[in-house]
Each structure stands twice: as C-alpha cells, then as structure tokens.
Design a protein around this motif. Structure first.
Motif, PDB file in Angstrom:
ATOM      1  N   TYR A 105       0.832  -1.200   0.000  1.00  0.00           N
ATOM      2  CA  TYR A 105       0.000   0.000   0.000  1.00  0.00           C
ATOM      3  C   TYR A 105       0.869   1.254   0.000  1.00  0.00           C
ATOM      4  O   TYR A 105       0.648   2.168  -0.783  1.00  0.00           O
ATOM      5  N   PHE A 106       1.834   1.320   0.895  1.00  0.00           N
ATOM      6  CA  PHE A 106       2.646   2.530   0.992  1.00  0.00           C
ATOM      7  C   PHE A 106       3.487   2.757  -0.250  1.00  0.00           C
ATOM      8  O   PHE A 106       3.687   3.896  -0.663  1.00  0.00           O
ATOM      9  N   GLU A 155       0.102   5.255  -1.633  1.00  0.00           N
ATOM     10  CA  GLU A 155       0.125   6.342  -0.650  1.00  0.00           C
ATOM     11  C   GLU A 155       0.451   7.657  -1.338  1.00  0.00           C
ATOM     12  O   GLU A 155       1.571   8.145  -1.317  1.00  0.00           O
ATOM     13  N   GLN A 156      -0.553   8.193  -1.989  1.00  0.00           N
ATOM     14  CA  GLN A 156      -0.444   9.506  -2.620  1.00  0.00           C
ATOM     15  C   GLN A 156      -1.815   9.914  -3.114  1.00  0.00           C
ATOM     16  O   GLN A 156      -2.691   9.084  -3.291  1.00  0.00           O
ATOM     17  N   THR A 178      -5.986   8.636  -2.136  1.00  0.00           N
ATOM     18  CA  THR A 178      -5.978   7.544  -1.157  1.00  0.00           C
ATOM     19  C   THR A 178      -4.975   7.770  -0.038  1.00  0.00           C
ATOM     20  O   THR A 178      -4.671   6.841   0.712  1.00  0.00           O
ATOM     21  N   SER A 179      -4.462   8.955   0.097  1.00  0.00           N
ATOM     22  CA  SER A 179      -3.409   9.242   1.063  1.00  0.00           C
ATOM     23  C   SER A 179      -3.926   9.190   2.501  1.00  0.00           C
ATOM     24  O   SER A 179      -4.918   9.815   2.852  1.00  0.00           O
ATOM     25  N   CYS A 218       3.831   7.144 -10.936  1.00  0.00           N
ATOM     26  CA  CYS A 218       3.551   8.129  -9.900  1.00  0.00           C
ATOM     27  C   CYS A 218       3.574   9.552 -10.414  1.00  0.00           C
ATOM     28  O   CYS A 218       3.267  10.457  -9.679  1.00  0.00           O
ATOM     29  N   HIS A 239       5.663   9.762  -0.130  1.00  0.00           N
ATOM     30  CA  HIS A 239       5.842   9.600  -1.568  1.00  0.00           C
ATOM     31  C   HIS A 239       7.310   9.782  -1.960  1.00  0.00           C
ATOM     32  O   HIS A 239       7.856   8.990  -2.733  1.00  0.00           O
ATOM     33  N   ALA A 243      -0.782  13.058   5.395  1.00  0.00           N
ATOM     34  CA  ALA A 243      -0.752  14.312   4.646  1.00  0.00           C
ATOM     35  C   ALA A 243       0.670  14.656   4.226  1.00  0.00           C
ATOM     36  O   ALA A 243       1.638  14.330   4.901  1.00  0.00           O
ATOM     37  N   GLU A 286       3.874  15.162   1.149  1.00  0.00           N
ATOM     38  CA  GLU A 286       4.559  14.391   0.114  1.00  0.00           C
ATOM     39  C   GLU A 286       5.728  13.567   0.660  1.00  0.00           C
ATOM     40  O   GLU A 286       6.453  12.965  -0.113  1.00  0.00           O
TER      41      GLU A 286
END
Length: 73
Positions: A40-41, A45-46, A49-50, A72, A58, A53, A55
C-alpha cells in the motif's frame, strides 16, 4: 593416500524438518499483512488515497515505486 581421515557426519533425520502448519500459520498471516501494508505505501500512498498528509512518504518511496513499476507522475 586415497583414504580420507575425515568421516562424513550422518544426515539429520527427516523428523527434524517437519513443522506443524499450526505453528507456521500465525507467522504467515503476520508477514502477509506486513507485505500488504508495504505494498500500500509503495503503490498507493499519494493523492486521493493518502492516509498521511504531505509528500514525505511519496518522496521516501519514490525510487522503489519506479523499481516495482508503479506510475507516480
């Protein structure tokens, strides 16, 4: 000169290699869940669906994301 002074050690019996499935199942479930969290990460994770909070996550996983083939940007 053809004879060796070292005798080979006997091989361990097959009984030592048997591990009950009940012993392995909790560990398999734990590592499966851990791998899903990592996936998932790295993969999602961006954006919309983050869960976290900013960046930072990412950017920390950016190269791994490209290595695994996740787009990405």
């Amino acid at each position: 000169m053809a004879e060796s002074a070292i005798t080979p050690a006997p091989l361990p019996s097959a009984d030592l290699a048997k591990v009950p499935v009940r012993t392995l199942l909790p560990w398999a479930a734990f590592f499966g869940l851990l791998m899903l969290i990592v996936l998932y990460f790295v993969g999602a994770e961006q954006g919309a669906t983050s869960l976290i909070a900013g960046e930072n996550v990412h950017e920390w996983l950016h190269d791994g994301r490209h290595l695994l083939g996740f787009p990405c940007h």
